[in-house]
Design a protein around this motif. Structure first.
Motif, mmCIF file in Angstrom:
data_model
loop_
_atom_site.group_PDB
_atom_site.id
_atom_site.type_symbol
_atom_site.label_atom_id
_atom_site.label_comp_id
_atom_site.label_asym_id
_atom_site.label_seq_id
_atom_site.Cartn_x
_atom_site.Cartn_y
_atom_site.Cartn_z
ATOM 1 N N ARG A 195 0.800 -0.994 -0.040
ATOM 2 C CA ARG A 195 0.038 -0.128 -0.108
ATOM 3 C C ARG A 195 0.877 1.226 0.016
ATOM 4 N N TRP A 196 1.283 1.850 -1.196
ATOM 5 C CA TRP A 196 1.829 3.034 -1.379
ATOM 6 C C TRP A 196 1.125 4.003 -1.602
ATOM 7 N N SER A 197 1.132 5.280 -0.898
ATOM 8 C CA SER A 197 0.462 6.422 -0.897
ATOM 9 C C SER A 197 1.254 7.486 -1.918
ATOM 10 N N PHE A 198 0.811 7.781 -2.981
ATOM 11 C CA PHE A 198 1.152 8.902 -3.879
ATOM 12 C C PHE A 198 0.192 9.218 -4.881
ATOM 13 N N SER A 199 0.405 10.606 -5.413
ATOM 14 C CA SER A 199 -0.501 10.986 -6.499
ATOM 15 C C SER A 199 -0.123 10.740 -7.783
ATOM 16 N N SER A 200 -1.032 10.987 -8.781
ATOM 17 C CA SER A 200 -0.529 10.738 -9.923
ATOM 18 C C SER A 200 0.412 12.102 -10.282
ATOM 19 N N LEU A 201 0.499 13.262 -9.957
ATOM 20 C CA LEU A 201 1.528 14.250 -10.017
ATOM 21 C C LEU A 201 2.640 13.786 -9.345
ATOM 22 N N ASP A 202 2.595 13.082 -8.086
ATOM 23 C CA ASP A 202 4.155 12.884 -7.774
ATOM 24 C C ASP A 202 4.914 11.872 -8.670
ATOM 25 N N LEU A 203 4.223 10.846 -9.196
ATOM 26 C CA LEU A 203 4.611 10.007 -10.193
ATOM 27 C C LEU A 203 4.925 10.622 -11.386
ATOM 28 N N GLN A 204 4.301 11.542 -11.705
ATOM 29 C CA GLN A 204 4.589 12.422 -12.968
ATOM 30 C C GLN A 204 5.973 13.035 -12.876
ATOM 31 N N GLU A 205 6.246 13.691 -11.587
ATOM 32 C CA GLU A 205 7.252 14.365 -11.316
ATOM 33 C C GLU A 205 8.443 13.609 -11.145
ATOM 34 N N PHE A 206 8.519 12.337 -10.619
ATOM 35 C CA PHE A 206 9.555 11.198 -10.674
ATOM 36 C C PHE A 206 9.820 10.841 -12.180
ATOM 37 N N PHE A 207 8.967 10.603 -12.722
ATOM 38 C CA PHE A 207 9.346 10.046 -14.272
ATOM 39 C C PHE A 207 10.039 11.507 -14.881
ATOM 40 N N GLU A 208 9.433 12.841 -14.761
ATOM 41 C CA GLU A 208 10.183 13.834 -15.725
ATOM 42 C C GLU A 208 11.515 13.949 -15.043
ATOM 43 N N SER A 209 11.645 14.043 -13.969
ATOM 44 C CA SER A 209 12.939 13.934 -13.270
ATOM 45 C C SER A 209 14.055 12.668 -13.927
ATOM 46 N N TRP A 210 13.219 11.568 -14.033
ATOM 47 C CA TRP A 210 14.197 10.454 -14.591
ATOM 48 C C TRP A 210 14.582 10.717 -16.035
ATOM 49 N N LYS A 211 13.502 11.477 -16.617
ATOM 50 C CA LYS A 211 13.756 11.944 -18.011
ATOM 51 C C LYS A 211 14.955 12.774 -18.259
ATOM 52 N N GLU A 212 14.869 13.978 -17.493
ATOM 53 C CA GLU A 212 15.775 14.841 -17.496
ATOM 54 C C GLU A 212 16.972 14.627 -17.128
ATOM 55 N N MET A 213 17.281 13.722 -16.233
ATOM 56 C CA MET A 213 18.604 13.135 -15.942
ATOM 57 C C MET A 213 18.885 12.162 -16.933
ATOM 58 N N LYS A 214 18.442 11.929 -17.869
ATOM 59 C CA LYS A 214 18.845 10.883 -18.895
ATOM 60 C C LYS A 214 19.064 9.643 -18.544
ATOM 61 N N ARG A 215 18.315 9.198 -17.362
ATOM 62 C CA ARG A 215 18.621 7.825 -16.885
ATOM 63 C C ARG A 215 18.181 6.694 -17.723
ATOM 64 N N ARG A 216 18.490 5.622 -17.492
ATOM 65 C CA ARG A 216 18.266 4.317 -18.401
ATOM 66 C C ARG A 216 16.284 4.216 -18.249
ATOM 67 N N PRO A 217 16.092 3.607 -19.363
ATOM 68 C CA PRO A 217 14.698 3.395 -19.583
ATOM 69 C C PRO A 217 14.405 2.201 -18.372
ATOM 70 N N LEU A 218 13.195 2.572 -17.533
ATOM 71 C CA LEU A 218 12.832 1.565 -16.499
ATOM 72 C C LEU A 218 11.847 0.452 -16.810
ATOM 73 N N LYS A 219 11.993 -0.648 -16.143
ATOM 74 C CA LYS A 219 10.854 -1.805 -15.848
ATOM 75 C C LYS A 219 10.200 -1.268 -14.552
ATOM 76 N N PHE A 220 8.957 -0.899 -14.779
ATOM 77 C CA PHE A 220 8.151 -0.347 -13.663
ATOM 78 C C PHE A 220 6.995 -1.272 -13.279
ATOM 79 N N VAL A 221 7.184 -1.990 -12.097
ATOM 80 C CA VAL A 221 6.120 -2.921 -11.732
ATOM 81 C C VAL A 221 5.614 -2.263 -10.376
ATOM 82 N N PHE A 222 4.185 -2.264 -10.419
ATOM 83 C CA PHE A 222 3.397 -1.572 -9.378
ATOM 84 C C PHE A 222 2.322 -2.648 -8.759
ATOM 85 N N ASN A 223 2.428 -3.164 -7.854
ATOM 86 C CA ASN A 223 1.163 -3.804 -7.249
ATOM 87 C C ASN A 223 0.502 -3.202 -6.086
#
Length: 492
Positions: free
Chosen positions: A416-444
């Protein structure tokens, strides 16, 4: 074009760990067979739990018959005449190869397995005396014919056989119980000087036992590895300064199994240590030694493995990492499932990343854990109701973005993880801006959200997420159209 035999031999040597391929090469032609048989017979014994019980019995029977063929004709005739053992006529024939001569690894239990699976009925009828005769004959065969590289010493003086001094002269790996007779250690110290690795079972340490082990250590020319295996709550104290001085120069790898039996000062004295491995069995976790790791300093350590440890001790492990002062390249920390990193340890994880960033410039392999959620039972009048802790995901996502290894490309969130869609969007944007490797993202998770799905779909199209799954196993009731949903676009 026909390959030279030297090339064939070299290729097959590179396949020495691929037994399935080697077995298929046996029937290729005579040349391949001549090269493959010695490789397969270096260590012919089945590994622990590699076969079912029935298949293992069959394997030992076949193996035993082959080894019996390698006994001298005189020995086989003596077994038949004196002890009324009816050997199959095929066992009286000489084998195609002298298979035993290729064996290099002898665990102490293999002779018991050979006897039990090939002569069980005879021994049950004739008693222990015959079992001892078989035991002696097999040991005599191995000692006289094998050029042994790895040996688990039996609990009798193996130097009763005069050939031992020659055939153990190139021994590389020795496994020994510290409770074995003093005479055995004396003989080993006199006759074996080629050990590169010693595995010591700590059980029933007597007053002068440590001195016997230390004399064996000092007598070696090039000892690189020591493994202390804990059995009975023992500590090991070096009494001879010469042994510490010797190991300070020679020792490269130290392994401690199920207990830290050495003091912090002793471990720190091994200044040329490049690898430290601490391994715990789940049922043997002796915490009294854990705290000393905070005071261990190893300036040349490159590989640190902490296997099956408890998450609550993360701060101690962080201090040990910090004390390596920048030499660490490979870090492996496996946390027990039953004792995960508490959900309250965000500060420790933050400190972990800060230490890695500030003191480990050469790090190549780095573990990053998910926070495991604890389920707490609340008692009611008739039932136990699980209370589920909710963890804020945003701080973890920020840590992963800013401070995790640049090689990280797999994130799996469970519980049970608590975060908003905006939190997740900010995370992916930061990942993209830092030119990090593409993610395998699994969310149960157990909270359904159309918005989170849409965010993931968008960043999958952007190439930030390469693949993954979003799976809601316990959807909330206030959505009429809720189902257990897996995003087709992010299928594994």
């Amino acid at each position: 074009m026909k390959l030279p035999e030297d090339c064939i031999r070299e290729i097959l040597e590179h396949l020495s760990e691929d037994r399935i391929t080697l077995y298929s090469c046996l029937i290729t032609n005579r040349t391949y067979c001549q090269f493959v048989v010695p490789i397969l017979w270096r260590n012919p014994w089945p590994t622990y739990n590699s076969l079912t019980y029935e298949l293992e019995r069959i394997y030992w029977k076949i193996l035993g018959k082959t080894i019996i063929k390698c006994l001298s004709l005189e020995t086989k005739q003596k077994l038949s005449r004196q002890y009324n053992i009816n050997l199959n006529p095929s066992l009286l024939q000489n084998p195609l190869f002298n298979y035993v001569s290729y064996i290099q690894v002898i665990p102490v239990g293999v002779i018991n397995q050979l006897i039990r699976n090939n002569f069980e009925q005879v021994i049950n009828y004739n008693g222990e005396q015959l079992e001892q005769i078989f035991n002696k004959e097999f040991w005599s065969l191995f000692i006289k014919q094998c050029k042994i590289k790895s040996l688990e010493i039996p609990n009798f003086n193996i130097f009763e056989y005069p050939e031992s001094k020659f055939y153990l002269s190139s021994l590389s790996i020795l496994k020994i119980f510290i409770s074995y007779p003093k005479e055995m250690f004396i003989e080993l110290s006199k006759n074996v000087h080629t050990l590169k690795r010693i595995e010591i079972f700590l059980i029933y340490i007597y007053e002068d036992t440590n001195n016997d082990i230390e004399n064996l250590i000092i007598s070696q020319k090039n000892l690189k590895e020591i493994n202390f295996m804990f059995i009975a709550g023992q500590k090991f104290i070096f009494n001879n300064k010469k042994s510490i001085d010797y190991l300070s120069n020679s020792l490269k790898i130290l392994e401690l199994c199920s207990c830290i039996c050495l003091s912090a000062n002793t471990i720190s004295s091994f200044i040329n240590l490049t690898e430290l491995k601490i391994f715990y069995h789940t049922s043997l976790y002796h915490e009294e030694g854990i705290k000393i790791l905070s005071n261990v300093f190893l300036p040349k350590l490159e590989i640190l493995s902490l296997v099956n440890v408890k998450g609550e001790h993360l701060s101690i492990f962080i201090k040990l990492i910090e004390n390596t002062k920048g030499s660490l390249k490979i870090l492996y920390i496996h946390i027990q499932k039953s004792s995960p990193i508490p959900s309250s340890s965000l500060s420790s994880i933050d400190h972990y990343f800060n230490v890695i960033k500030s003191t480990c410039p050469n790090i190549e392999v780095l573990p990053v854990w998910k926070i495991i959620i604890h389920f707490k039972s609340i008692s009611t009048s008739n039932n136990f109701i699980p209370h589920i802790d909710t963890v804020l995901a945003k701080p973890i996502l920020i840590l992963l973005t800013l401070k995790s290894s640049i090689l990280l490309n797999n994130i799996h969130l469970i519980g049970r993880w608590s975060f908003s869609s905006l939190d997740l969007q900010e995370f992916f944007e930061s990942w993209k801006e830092m030119k990090r490797r593409p993610l395998k993202f699994v969310f149960n998770n157990n909270i359904y959200s159309h918005y989170i799905i849409r965010v993931c779909e968008y960043y999958h199209q952007q190439g930030v997420i390469k693949k993954g799954t979003i799976n809601y196993t316990t959807p909330c009731t206030y959505y009429d159209d809720v189902r257990t949903t897996t995003m087709d676009i992010l299928t594994l």
